[in-house]
Motif scaffolding. Structure first.
Motif, PDB file in Angstrom:
ATOM      1  N   PRO A   9       0.846  -1.160  -0.138  1.00 46.00           N
ATOM      2  CA  PRO A   9      -0.021   0.207  -0.076  1.00 46.00           C
ATOM      3  C   PRO A   9       0.805   1.261   0.074  1.00 46.00           C
ATOM      4  N   PRO A  10       0.382   2.243  -0.804  1.00 42.60           N
ATOM      5  CA  PRO A  10       1.060   3.823  -0.648  1.00 42.60           C
ATOM      6  C   PRO A  10       1.123   4.210   0.765  1.00 42.60           C
ATOM      7  N   THR A  11       2.212   5.037   0.837  1.00 45.05           N
ATOM      8  CA  THR A  11       2.419   5.618   2.555  1.00 45.05           C
ATOM      9  C   THR A  11       1.267   6.365   2.921  1.00 45.05           C
ATOM     10  N   ALA A  12       0.613   7.068   1.820  1.00 44.49           N
ATOM     11  CA  ALA A  12      -0.483   8.031   2.184  1.00 44.49           C
ATOM     12  C   ALA A  12      -1.437   7.196   2.663  1.00 44.49           C
ATOM     13  N   LEU A  13      -1.720   5.733   3.035  1.00 39.62           N
ATOM     14  CA  LEU A  13      -2.587   5.000   3.649  1.00 39.62           C
ATOM     15  C   LEU A  13      -2.313   4.448   5.022  1.00 39.62           C
ATOM     16  N   ASN A  14      -1.005   4.815   5.389  1.00 36.78           N
ATOM     17  CA  ASN A  14      -0.282   4.489   6.714  1.00 36.78           C
ATOM     18  C   ASN A  14      -0.959   5.330   7.613  1.00 36.78           C
ATOM     19  N   ARG A  26      -5.777  11.601   1.101  1.00 30.74           N
ATOM     20  CA  ARG A  26      -5.649   9.986   1.570  1.00 30.74           C
ATOM     21  C   ARG A  26      -6.984   9.287   0.804  1.00 30.74           C
ATOM     22  N   ALA A  27      -7.874  10.100   0.613  1.00 30.94           N
ATOM     23  CA  ALA A  27      -9.204   9.456  -0.132  1.00 30.94           C
ATOM     24  C   ALA A  27      -9.095   9.046  -1.859  1.00 30.94           C
ATOM     25  N   LYS A  28      -7.904   9.867  -2.147  1.00 28.94           N
ATOM     26  CA  LYS A  28      -7.476   9.693  -3.658  1.00 28.94           C
ATOM     27  C   LYS A  28      -6.606   8.419  -3.574  1.00 28.94           C
ATOM     28  N   ALA A  29      -5.749   8.401  -2.529  1.00 28.86           N
ATOM     29  CA  ALA A  29      -4.750   7.379  -2.800  1.00 28.86           C
ATOM     30  C   ALA A  29      -5.582   5.945  -2.167  1.00 28.86           C
ATOM     31  N   ALA A  30      -6.530   5.974  -1.386  1.00 32.57           N
ATOM     32  CA  ALA A  30      -7.196   4.946  -1.199  1.00 32.57           C
ATOM     33  C   ALA A  30      -8.126   4.270  -2.529  1.00 32.57           C
ATOM     34  N   ARG A  31      -8.867   5.269  -3.079  1.00 31.99           N
ATOM     35  CA  ARG A  31      -9.389   4.927  -4.418  1.00 31.99           C
ATOM     36  C   ARG A  31      -8.500   4.288  -5.193  1.00 31.99           C
ATOM     37  N   ILE A  77      -4.064  -1.425   4.580  1.00 32.36           N
ATOM     38  CA  ILE A  77      -4.445  -2.231   3.031  1.00 32.36           C
ATOM     39  C   ILE A  77      -6.172  -2.428   3.241  1.00 32.36           C
ATOM     40  N   LYS A  78      -6.810  -1.338   3.992  1.00 29.48           N
ATOM     41  CA  LYS A  78      -8.556  -1.645   4.163  1.00 29.48           C
ATOM     42  C   LYS A  78      -8.895  -1.539   2.600  1.00 29.48           C
ATOM     43  N   ALA A  79      -8.577  -0.589   1.839  1.00 26.85           N
ATOM     44  CA  ALA A  79      -9.083  -0.523   0.660  1.00 26.85           C
ATOM     45  C   ALA A  79      -8.728  -1.885  -0.369  1.00 26.85           C
ATOM     46  N   GLY A  80      -7.682  -2.320   0.046  1.00 29.23           N
ATOM     47  CA  GLY A  80      -7.216  -3.675  -0.786  1.00 29.23           C
ATOM     48  C   GLY A  80      -8.427  -4.858  -0.406  1.00 29.23           C
TER      49      GLY A  80
END
Length: 126
Positions: A9-14, A26-31, A77-80
């Motif tokens: 996962p990207p750092t923005a999701l940590n 953060r929302a854009k990174a999660a999407r 990894i919630k979005a994953g």
């Protein structure tokens, strides 16, 4: 048992990093991460499953030997996991999670193994 390897996962999701970012970044990174993971699920040929509860074993292979908390990696990894939930047709509130840390690999990866939560222990461990 079903297995899919997701990207790191990207750092923005940590969670430790995300608190310093604007919510829209953060929302854009999660999407984007969810879309990437959906692509990996399609590539792994994940299909809807017959069971309603899933045992999900997650192994984190970080990109380097830096110390990381397992709970932060899980949050990242919630979005994953949402993408996997959609791919297999099981509500992620019905996931029985187990998480562990694997050895570092270049670029990092998250290996997710999915099995029927109602199946015997022997099948899940295999």
């Amino acid at each position: 048992m079903i297995e899919v390897t997701l990207p790191w996962p990207p750092t923005a999701l940590n969670p430790n990093t995300a608190r310093r970012l604007h919510w829209s970044k953060r929302a854009k990174a999660a999407r984007h991460y969810k879309a990437d993971c959906a692509w990996y699920c399609r590539a792994a040929k994940l299909r809807p499953v017959a069971f309603t509860e899933a045992a999900v074993a997650i192994t984190f292979h970080p990109p380097n030997a830096q110390r990381r908390d397992l709970d932060n990696m899980l949050a990242a990894i919630k979005a994953g996991l949402d993408a996997i939930s959609i791919a297999i047709g099981v509500d992620d509130s019905l996931f029985a999670l187990s998480i562990c840390r694997g050895s570092p690999i270049a670029g990092g990866a998250v290996v997710v193994r999915i099995s029927d939560a109602g199946a015997g222990v022997e099948e899940r461990v295999a």
